[in-house]
Design an enzyme around this catalytic site. Structure first.
Site, mmCIF file in Angstrom:
data_model
loop_
_atom_site.group_PDB
_atom_site.id
_atom_site.type_symbol
_atom_site.label_atom_id
_atom_site.label_comp_id
_atom_site.label_asym_id
_atom_site.label_seq_id
_atom_site.Cartn_x
_atom_site.Cartn_y
_atom_site.Cartn_z
ATOM 1 N N LYS A 70 11.839 1.515 21.044
ATOM 2 C CA LYS A 70 13.120 1.146 21.645
ATOM 3 C C LYS A 70 12.996 1.151 23.164
ATOM 4 O O LYS A 70 12.440 2.107 23.699
ATOM 5 C CB LYS A 70 14.161 2.177 21.197
ATOM 6 C CG LYS A 70 15.501 2.041 21.840
ATOM 7 C CD LYS A 70 16.371 3.208 21.464
ATOM 8 C CE LYS A 70 17.614 3.136 22.315
ATOM 9 N NZ LYS A 70 18.372 4.326 22.296
ATOM 10 N N LYS A 81 10.749 5.987 22.773
ATOM 11 C CA LYS A 81 12.006 5.597 23.409
ATOM 12 C C LYS A 81 11.827 5.717 24.920
ATOM 13 O O LYS A 81 11.593 6.806 25.440
ATOM 14 C CB LYS A 81 13.145 6.504 22.926
ATOM 15 C CG LYS A 81 14.460 6.222 23.637
ATOM 16 C CD LYS A 81 15.616 7.017 23.049
ATOM 17 C CE LYS A 81 16.878 6.829 23.869
ATOM 18 N NZ LYS A 81 18.009 7.572 23.347
HETATM 19 C C1 PBG Z 1 21.529 8.277 22.711
HETATM 20 C C2 PBG Z 1 21.240 6.833 22.578
HETATM 21 C C3 PBG Z 1 21.238 5.814 23.563
HETATM 22 C C4 PBG Z 1 21.002 4.616 22.886
HETATM 23 C C5 PBG Z 1 20.827 4.929 21.559
HETATM 24 N N1 PBG Z 1 20.955 6.298 21.396
HETATM 25 C C6 PBG Z 1 21.551 5.875 24.995
HETATM 26 C C7 PBG Z 1 20.648 6.527 25.934
HETATM 27 O O1 PBG Z 1 19.590 7.047 25.591
HETATM 28 O O2 PBG Z 1 21.046 6.547 27.092
HETATM 29 C C8 PBG Z 1 20.967 3.243 23.502
HETATM 30 C C9 PBG Z 1 21.270 2.116 22.569
HETATM 31 C C10 PBG Z 1 21.614 0.825 23.236
HETATM 32 O O3 PBG Z 1 21.459 0.664 24.465
HETATM 33 O O4 PBG Z 1 22.053 -0.081 22.515
HETATM 34 N N2 PBG Z 1 20.642 9.034 23.428
#
Ligand code: PBG
Length: 323
Positions: free
Chosen positions: A246, A193
């Site tokens: 992601k 991520k």
């Molecule tokens: C929680 C999380 C996020 C997303 C999914 N889980 C936000 C972040 O990390 O700031 C983003 C999902 C999206 O942008 O559709 N940490």
């Protein structure tokens, strides 16, 4: 001369040679759930996507299931007044998500429920874990993530999906779940991520923008070639069942290499809020032909190696454009 054009003569011939196809079963549909009753609140930066209260969510999930989508991902959005330093709303045994899982499972036992496990939607500072000296403290955050996952599992979640990017979070959750052998909950790890500007619209939707700083001390630096694969390997070692890359489209290389390295592990990729917003905005401006760019994007993610795609487009795709 090789005659490639014989593969492209007409639509029927092209269909015959196409080897990547999208199915409803490939999709995981994300939902934002908020407290209250009877509300459906549109998210301005994500046209077509709403926040639901548990009761209106039930109605919408009915439609989702009718379209053939059997997997959903839940995010909780709690009132600002209920957020605190420790993110207590995340891991209580009657949290918004715990109540939502129970309501959903009662009505739709076959629905596969995946829950996001992270503190950022529950802390008053908007960071994904506990703060210590203005940074997120890894090791004191782990038991809280484990407790959150455990409560979701007790309520009936099929998968918990840790997204906080704390080191050792999968192991902490796996150990906690193993204490209760009757739990069948699996772990979908947000392994690779990246600290991405494409999460912008999500943070509006989930009201989880950090009140200071950014997430770069825990989410990945996108200027690294191999770290994503190391993160995936570590999560599998720690006990993850499925893995995730992601965002999706800017990271197709990581999806492809991850799938190549771990061919037997289900690979999920998340077409995030900013990817959705970008396509929507271009479509609304009539700069791009929406169904065609959406199709091309989703196929690309699958072609790269994703077995499942988390996308805000899942319903619209199946409802309006699926040929
Ligand atoms: C929680 C999380 C996020 C997303 C999914 N889980 C936000 C972040 O990390 O700031 C983003 C999902 C999206 O942008 O559709 N940490």
């Amino acid at each position: 001369m090789k005659r490639f054009r014989q593969y492209r003569t007409n639509a029927a011939v092209r269909d015959k040679y196409a080897d990547i196809h999208l199915n409803a079963q490939d999709f995981i549909y994300p939902y934002f759930v908020e407290e209250g009753e009877g509300n459906v609140t549109p998210i301005p930066t994500m046209p077509g996507i709403n926040r639901y209260t548990p009761d209106t969510l039930l109605d919408d999930v009915k439609e989702t299931l009718e379209l053939g989508i059997n997997k959903i991902l839940l995010f909780g959005v709690i009132p600002t007044s209920e957020k605190d330093e420790q993110g207590s709303g995340a891991y209580s045994d009657h949290s918004l998500i715990v109540r939502t899982i129970k309501t959903l499972k009662e009505k739709y036992p076959a629905l596969i429920i995946i829950t996001d496990v992270c503190l950022c939607e529950y802390t008053n500072h908007g960071h994904c874990g506990l703060l210590h000296d203005h940074d997120v403290d890894n090791d004191t955050t782990l038991p809280l993530l484990a407790e959150m996952a455990y409560q979701h599992a007790l309520a009936g979640a099929d998968f918990v999906a840790p997204s906080a990017m704390m080191d050792g979070q999968v192991e902490a959750i796996r150990k906690k779940l193993n204490e209760t052998p009757s739990l069948k909950t699996k772990i979908l790890a947000y392994s690779a991520k990246y600290a991405s500007a494409f999460y912008g619209p999500f943070r509006d939707a989930a009201e989880s923008t950090p009140s200071f700083g950014d997430r770069k001390s825990y989410q990945m630096d996108f200027r690294t070639r191999n770290q994503g694969l190391e993160e995936i390997a570590a999560d599998l070692e720690e006990g993850a069942d499925w893995t995730m890359v992601k965002p999706a489209m800017p990271y197709l290389d990581i999806i492809a290499r991850g799938k190549e390295q771990f061919p037997d592990i289900p690979m999920v990729s998340y077409q995030v809020s900013g990817e959705y917003a970008m396509l929507k905005a271009a479509a609304q401006a009539q700069f791009l032909d929406e169904p065609r760019v959406v199709y091309e994007s989703l196929i690309a993610i699958k072609r790269a190696g994703a077995d499942y795609i988390i996308t805000y487009y899942a319903k619209e795709w199946l409802k309006k454009w699926n040929q």
